[in-house]
Design a protein around this motif. Structure first.
Motif, short mmCIF file in Angstrom:
data_model
loop_
_atom_site.label_atom_id
_atom_site.label_comp_id
_atom_site.label_asym_id
_atom_site.label_seq_id
_atom_site.Cartn_x
_atom_site.Cartn_y
_atom_site.Cartn_z
N GLU A 112 10.09 -32.67 -23.96
CA GLU A 112 9.95 -33.33 -25.46
C GLU A 112 9.73 -31.77 -26.47
O GLU A 112 9.10 -30.95 -26.02
CB GLU A 112 9.58 -34.15 -25.38
CG GLU A 112 9.55 -36.07 -25.48
CD GLU A 112 8.80 -36.71 -25.15
OE1 GLU A 112 7.81 -35.92 -26.86
OE2 GLU A 112 9.22 -37.13 -24.68
N GLU A 113 10.62 -32.06 -27.26
CA GLU A 113 10.44 -30.71 -28.24
C GLU A 113 8.81 -30.34 -28.70
O GLU A 113 8.02 -31.96 -29.23
CB GLU A 113 10.80 -30.89 -29.98
CG GLU A 113 10.67 -30.49 -30.52
CD GLU A 113 11.92 -29.61 -32.09
OE1 GLU A 113 11.70 -30.02 -33.02
OE2 GLU A 113 13.19 -30.03 -31.80
N GLY A 114 8.19 -29.75 -28.91
CA GLY A 114 6.48 -29.69 -29.22
C GLY A 114 5.55 -29.85 -28.85
O GLY A 114 4.70 -29.71 -28.61
N GLU A 115 5.96 -30.32 -27.06
CA GLU A 115 5.46 -30.13 -25.97
C GLU A 115 5.09 -28.11 -25.72
O GLU A 115 5.55 -27.17 -26.15
CB GLU A 115 5.92 -30.37 -24.02
CG GLU A 115 6.20 -31.68 -24.49
CD GLU A 115 6.10 -31.67 -22.82
OE1 GLU A 115 5.10 -31.38 -22.04
OE2 GLU A 115 7.36 -32.74 -22.91
N VAL A 116 4.02 -27.75 -25.52
CA VAL A 116 3.27 -26.66 -25.34
C VAL A 116 3.15 -26.81 -23.56
O VAL A 116 2.80 -27.36 -22.78
CB VAL A 116 1.74 -26.56 -25.45
CG1 VAL A 116 0.43 -25.16 -24.65
CG2 VAL A 116 1.50 -26.91 -26.61
N LYS A 143 12.29 -26.26 -29.51
CA LYS A 143 14.04 -27.27 -29.65
C LYS A 143 14.55 -27.73 -28.42
O LYS A 143 14.10 -26.48 -27.56
CB LYS A 143 14.41 -26.05 -29.77
CG LYS A 143 16.08 -26.43 -30.82
CD LYS A 143 16.83 -26.21 -31.23
CE LYS A 143 18.68 -26.29 -31.96
NZ LYS A 143 19.95 -25.60 -33.07
N VAL A 144 15.00 -28.80 -28.53
CA VAL A 144 15.62 -28.61 -27.40
C VAL A 144 17.20 -28.86 -27.71
O VAL A 144 17.21 -29.47 -28.15
CB VAL A 144 15.10 -30.67 -26.89
CG1 VAL A 144 15.84 -31.04 -25.58
CG2 VAL A 144 13.41 -30.32 -26.66
N VAL A 145 17.84 -28.98 -26.53
CA VAL A 145 18.91 -28.09 -26.45
C VAL A 145 19.30 -28.93 -25.55
O VAL A 145 19.05 -29.26 -24.04
CB VAL A 145 19.31 -26.36 -26.58
CG1 VAL A 145 18.84 -26.33 -27.34
CG2 VAL A 145 18.84 -25.65 -25.57
N SER A 157 4.06 -28.11 -17.98
CA SER A 157 3.54 -28.92 -19.01
C SER A 157 2.20 -28.47 -19.10
O SER A 157 1.21 -28.61 -18.24
CB SER A 157 4.21 -30.05 -18.82
OG SER A 157 3.79 -30.86 -20.41
N LYS A 158 1.64 -28.14 -20.45
CA LYS A 158 -0.24 -28.31 -20.39
C LYS A 158 -0.20 -29.71 -20.56
O LYS A 158 -1.23 -30.28 -20.05
CB LYS A 158 -0.58 -27.64 -21.36
CG LYS A 158 0.26 -26.35 -21.68
CD LYS A 158 -1.06 -25.56 -20.72
CE LYS A 158 -2.90 -25.43 -21.87
NZ LYS A 158 -3.77 -24.05 -21.04
#
Length: 237
Positions: free
Chosen positions: A81-85, A22-24, A51-52
Motif C-alpha cells: 500500500e501507499e505510504g508503506e516504508v 504511489k501504487v500503479v 515491508s518494514k
C-alpha cells in the motif's frame, strides 16, 4: 515529486530504506531508489522490497523510468500500500556484472573514438554479455581495441562521477560518443571519467576502479554491413 536516484551518486548502494509514494498497475513508485531502471543501453536491476511493518517480501522483476518517476514492477503487488516504508535490496551479483561490463564499454568506446574516430551506433548491456555497434570498416581493429582495453583495465584507473551544467559539458571534446545522439534536454549532466582515458556523459552505474573489471573477452564480431560491425563481449567471473 520525482524519485531520488541513489544510484546516480553511488553505484555501490545495495540496500536502502524508502517510502511507497504511489501504487500503479503491477508496481510501485518509491520516493528514493538504488534500483537502476532499464535505459541507456542497460538492462534494469531487480531484487526485493521488504515491508518494514509486516516483513513481507515483494520481488522486483524490473524497473523503468516513467517521466520523473521510477516504477518498480512487482511479482505480486496486491498486498502493498501507499505510504508503506520498505527496505529495498538489489540483486547485487547481477548489478555488479553490469557495472563491470559498463565500465569496460566506456574504455572500448574511448579507444575506438580516439584512434579511429569511430562512434557507437547502438548497444546493450546484460549481466551475461554486452554488445556494441561501431561505424568501423575492419573488424580486426576491434580485436586490437579489446586487447588495449584489457591493458587499461589492468592498470587500475580510478573512475569518477560528477555533475556539470549542459553548457560546460558540451565544451569537452568527445563528451558524447553515441552517433547522432545527445543526452536529454536537461540542465545538469552526469559525467563519468576514467582517469586519463575517457570522459563522457552517462547515467548508469560503474565500478570505482578499472581493476574491478577483470578480463574482457570477445564472444564474436559480426559484420552488419558496410562500415558497421557488432562486437559481443563479456567479462570473466
Amino acid at each position: 515529486m520525482s524519485t531520488e536516484e541513489l544510484y546516480a551518486r553511488d553505484s555501490y548502494v545495495k540496500e536502502f530504506t524508502a517510502k511507497i509514494v504511489k501504487v500503479v498497475d503491477k508496481g510501485v513508485v518509491l520516493d528514493r531508489t538504488a534500483f537502476h531502471p532499464k535505459g541507456g543501453g542497460l538492462e534494469s536491476d531487480n531484487g526485493i522490497l521488504i515491508s518494514k511493518s509486516t516483513g513481507k517480501e515483494f520481488v522486483v522483476t524490473e524497473t523503468k523510468k516513467e517521466g520523473e518517476n521510477i516504477v518498480h514492477f512487482l511479482e505480486n503487488p496486491i498486498q502493498i500500500e501507499e505510504g508503506e516504508v520498505v527496505v529495498g535490496r538489489i540483486n547485487w551479483d547481477r548489478r555488479y556484472r553490469m557495472m563491470r561490463l559498463h565500465t569496460a564499454s566506456h574504455i572500448i568506446s574511448s579507444i575506438a573514438f580516439s584512434k579511429y574516430g569511430s562512434y557507437i551506433t547502438g548497444g546493450n548491456i546484460t549481466p551475461e554479455y554486452a554488445k556494441d555497434d561501431f561505424d568501423i570498416e575492419d573488424k580486426s581493429l576491434l580485436v586490437d581495441i579489446v586487447k588495449e582495453a584489457n591493458e587499461i583495465a589492468r592498470s587500475g584507473r580510478n573512475v569518477k562521477v560528477f555533475f556539470l551544467s549542459r553548457e560546460e559539458a558540451l565544451k569537452i571534446p568527445g563528451i558524447v560518443k553515441l552517433a547522432e545522439k545527445m543526452p536529454p534536454e536537461v540542465n545538469i549532466w552526469r559525467i563519468v571519467e576514467i582517469e586519463g582515458i575517457d570522459i563522457q556523459a552517462d547515467g548508469g552505474p560503474h565500478v570505482n576502479n578499472t581493476s574491478e573489471i577483470g578480463d574482457i573477452e570477445i564472444l564474436k564480431v559480426e559484420n552488419r554491413g558496410k562500415s558497421k560491425k557488432r562486437l559481443y563481449y563479456t567479462v570473466k567471473p
